[in-house]
Structures are given as C-alpha cells and as structure tokens.
Design an enzyme around this catalytic site. Structure first.
Site, PDB file in Angstrom:
ATOM      1  N   HIS A 179       0.394  -1.546   0.125  1.00 44.26           N
ATOM      2  CA  HIS A 179       0.085   0.088   0.184  1.00 44.26           C
ATOM      3  C   HIS A 179       0.998   1.698   0.039  1.00 44.26           C
ATOM      4  O   HIS A 179       1.835   0.796   0.323  1.00 44.26           O
ATOM      5  CB  HIS A 179      -0.732   0.111   1.056  1.00 44.26           C
ATOM      6  CG  HIS A 179      -0.358  -0.160   2.780  1.00 44.26           C
ATOM      7  ND1 HIS A 179       0.082   1.281   2.713  1.00 44.26           N
ATOM      8  CD2 HIS A 179       0.104  -1.437   3.061  1.00 44.26           C
ATOM      9  CE1 HIS A 179       0.507   0.776   4.195  1.00 44.26           C
ATOM     10  NE2 HIS A 179       0.646  -0.908   3.936  1.00 44.26           N
ATOM     11  N   ALA A 180       0.458   2.716   0.317  1.00 44.39           N
ATOM     12  CA  ALA A 180       1.202   3.177  -0.355  1.00 44.39           C
ATOM     13  C   ALA A 180       2.345   3.286   0.889  1.00 44.39           C
ATOM     14  O   ALA A 180       3.191   4.116   0.345  1.00 44.39           O
ATOM     15  CB  ALA A 180      -0.161   5.062   0.116  1.00 44.39           C
TER      16      ALA A 180
END
Length: 88
Positions: free
Chosen positions: A15-16
């Site tokens: 994810h980010a």
C-alpha cells in the site's frame, strides 16, 4: 542485470507507505530498478506504478536492477520487501 525474487511480507501488501519506501530506495540507489508482478513490469521508482500492480501480502515479485552495483542493490531491495514494512 541482477534479479531477485521475494514475497511481500507487509501484512496489507504494498500500500502507499511500503510502496513509497520502495520507490524512494529505488530512486536513491541511482540504478534502473524494475518490479514485476502479476505479469506486469513497472519502474520501481514510480510510486503510482508500484501501486498500480495491486501487490498483496505474500505475493511474489521479481526485482530487476541494472547498474554498476546491481547485485548489492538487488539484495537490499529484496530484503526491504521481505521485511514487515508496516512496523518501520
């Protein structure tokens, strides 16, 4: 070109935050770094490209590195992705 295959250890995948750590590491290495997963290859220094792969926990990825110190950089990035980046 050095290549390494590893599984993603972060519990929620790339994810980010973990993808950002990967992109920053790839950029700062000064090498051409690619990430291959799910039949697609992207530049690892592009956060959006890495996120577009939708890599989850346990997914296998191939890291490709081109440059003068490619073996060391490939080992470094493989170790990064094989660690739990959620706790970093």
């Amino acid at each position: 070109m050095a290549q390494r295959t590893t599984s993603i250890a972060s519990k929620v995948g790339l994810h980010a935050r973990p993808a950002s750590l990967l992109a920053n590491t790839a950029t700062s290495s000064g090498h051409d770094v690619t990430l291959t997963a799910k039949g697609r290859t992207v530049d690892a220094d592009s956060l959006l490209s890495v996120l577009s792969l939708g890599i989850g926990h346990g997914d296998e990825v191939v890291i490709g590195v081109e440059g003068t110190d490619d073996e060391r950089v490939a080992d470094e990035i493989a170790a990064l992705l094989a660690s739990d980046l959620d706790s970093v």
